[in-house]
Design an enzyme around this catalytic site. Structure first.
Site, mmCIF file in Angstrom:
data_model
loop_
_atom_site.group_PDB
_atom_site.id
_atom_site.type_symbol
_atom_site.label_atom_id
_atom_site.label_comp_id
_atom_site.label_asym_id
_atom_site.label_seq_id
_atom_site.Cartn_x
_atom_site.Cartn_y
_atom_site.Cartn_z
ATOM 1 C CB ILE A 134 -0.932 0.015 1.225
ATOM 2 C CG1 ILE A 134 -1.828 -1.224 1.220
ATOM 3 C CG2 ILE A 134 -1.786 1.285 1.234
ATOM 4 C CD1 ILE A 134 -2.703 -1.353 2.447
ATOM 5 C CD GLU A 153 3.274 -0.716 5.133
ATOM 6 O OE1 GLU A 153 4.175 0.086 4.852
ATOM 7 O OE2 GLU A 153 3.137 -1.219 6.267
#
Length: 367
Positions: A243, A285
């Site tokens: 991300i 992430e």
């Protein structure tokens, strides 16, 4: 109106909401089941005694009615989280029921004293290990009662001796058989629950608790199995997704917003991969995905489709809109390859995508 099965399940799990472990939950369920079996046994024998046509025998069954009415007290204690009292309550009720019925009516002619053997064995299934003194005490008390009545006997009411020999033998077989059945039933429940507990623990060990995706360890194990089965001409692709600027989401909305972002992305990735691939959260992430079915669309096209899906699917938290983009490192390969080599190529492609401005995919091909 609840169905019979849902009512049974509700009664069986009374008190489980207070349990701090699966082991304790299993014991609570066994106590609840013990109440059901005890109540069912009393009612079944009342019917059998009535069918004998001997009213004294039927009276010996009716004597048990007060104890039948007391059994729901055990459910109430479990429901209230008073597990130790519930365990003692069920033993006091069933032991008193057996003793009163034996002393006042049946004597030992029906072999009802065999239930004391049952009551000597099952405390180990009901009480926790830390409560071993209760198990030992009940074992000694019930075994002593069984031995006393087995050696000395106890007379029944005279009218009971009027039963036909066939009826008498049948009731004896059913009486002893019900004890054996209860033990087998509790063992089966215990075994089944242990099996479910093992499945639960395995799933817990293999699953990321936040996103419910596979964790890194489980992903690596499964990916290794895929590589071992890989055919020379079959094409696979490993995608590592990171991300973009995830720290900004945490800084803006706090860690709760970050958690929502991870769950949001996980949901989109599940929709994207479907049932034809492997998906996991492998870092803070960072996610990993293996495209197994590469015939319907090339991995590069699928990765680009995923980038658009993420970019066009913002999420909202605390009345604030968050736009999500990601960088993808893609390693496409055919034939069997070393796991570490494939992951390294995908990682290198991911870092290249980040260096080139993010919200893009970079590809490495291994022949």
């Amino acid at each position: 109106m609840p169905s019979l099965s849902s009512l049974f399940l509700k009664l069986l799990t009374l008190g489980c909401q207070h349990c701090s472990s699966k082991t304790l939950e299993r014991k609570v369920i066994q106590v609840n089941l013990g109440v059901m079996v005890s109540a069912a046994t009393i009612l079944i024998f009342d019917v059998l005694f009535y069918l004998t046509g001997n009213w004294t025998v039927f009276y010996s069954g009716l004597i048990q009615t007060p104890f039948l009415l007391l059994l729901p007290l055990v459910w109430w204690l479990n429901h209230s989280g008073r597990f130790f009292l519930a365990r003692w309550a069920i033993f006091i009720i069933v032991m008193s029921d057996t003793a009163v019925t034996l002393f006042l009516a049946q004597g030992t002619i029906f072999l009802i004293h065999y239930y004391f053997l049952l009551f000597a064995i099952i405390p180990a299934a009901f009480f926790e290990i830390a409560q071993w003194r209760s198990s030992v005490l009940l074992f000694i008390a019930n075994l002593s009662l069984y031995c006393f009545f087995q050696i000395n006997g106890w007379p029944s009411l005279p009218e009971i001796y009027e039963l036909q020999a066939q009826q008498l033998n049948l009731l004896r077989v059913i009486m002893v058989g019900s004890s054996v059945f209860t033990i087998i039933l509790l063992l089966l429940i215990s075994e089944r629950y242990s099996e479910l507990n093992e499945i639960y623990l395995e799933r817990l060990a293999n699953t990321d608790p936040l996103t419910s995706l596979n964790n890194r360890r489980h992903f690596i194990d499964n990916f290794q199995q895929i590589l071992l089965k890989q055919l020379d001409q079959q094409q696979l692709a490993l995608a590592i997704i990171d991300i973009d600027h995830f720290k900004r989401i945490n800084d803006t909305g706090g860690h709760d917003a970050g958690d929502e972002a991870l769950k949001h992305v996980s949901h989109l990735l599940k929709e994207h991969i479907g049932d034809s691939g492997l998906l996991a959260r492998v870092g803070g992430e960072e996610f990993a995905m293996v495209y197994i079915d590469t015939e319907s669309a090339t991995p590069i096209n699928r990765a680009n489709t995923l980038l658009l899906k993420l970019e066009n699917s913002p999420f909202y938290y605390a009345d604030q809109k968050y736009k999500i983009t990601a960088s993808i490192g893609l390693c496409i390969f055919t034939g069997q390859h070393n796991l570490d080599h494939v992951i390294k190529e995908a990682d290198d492609a991911l870092y290249s995508a980040k260096r080139r401005g993010r919200n893009r995919q970079e590809t490495r091909n291994i022949a």
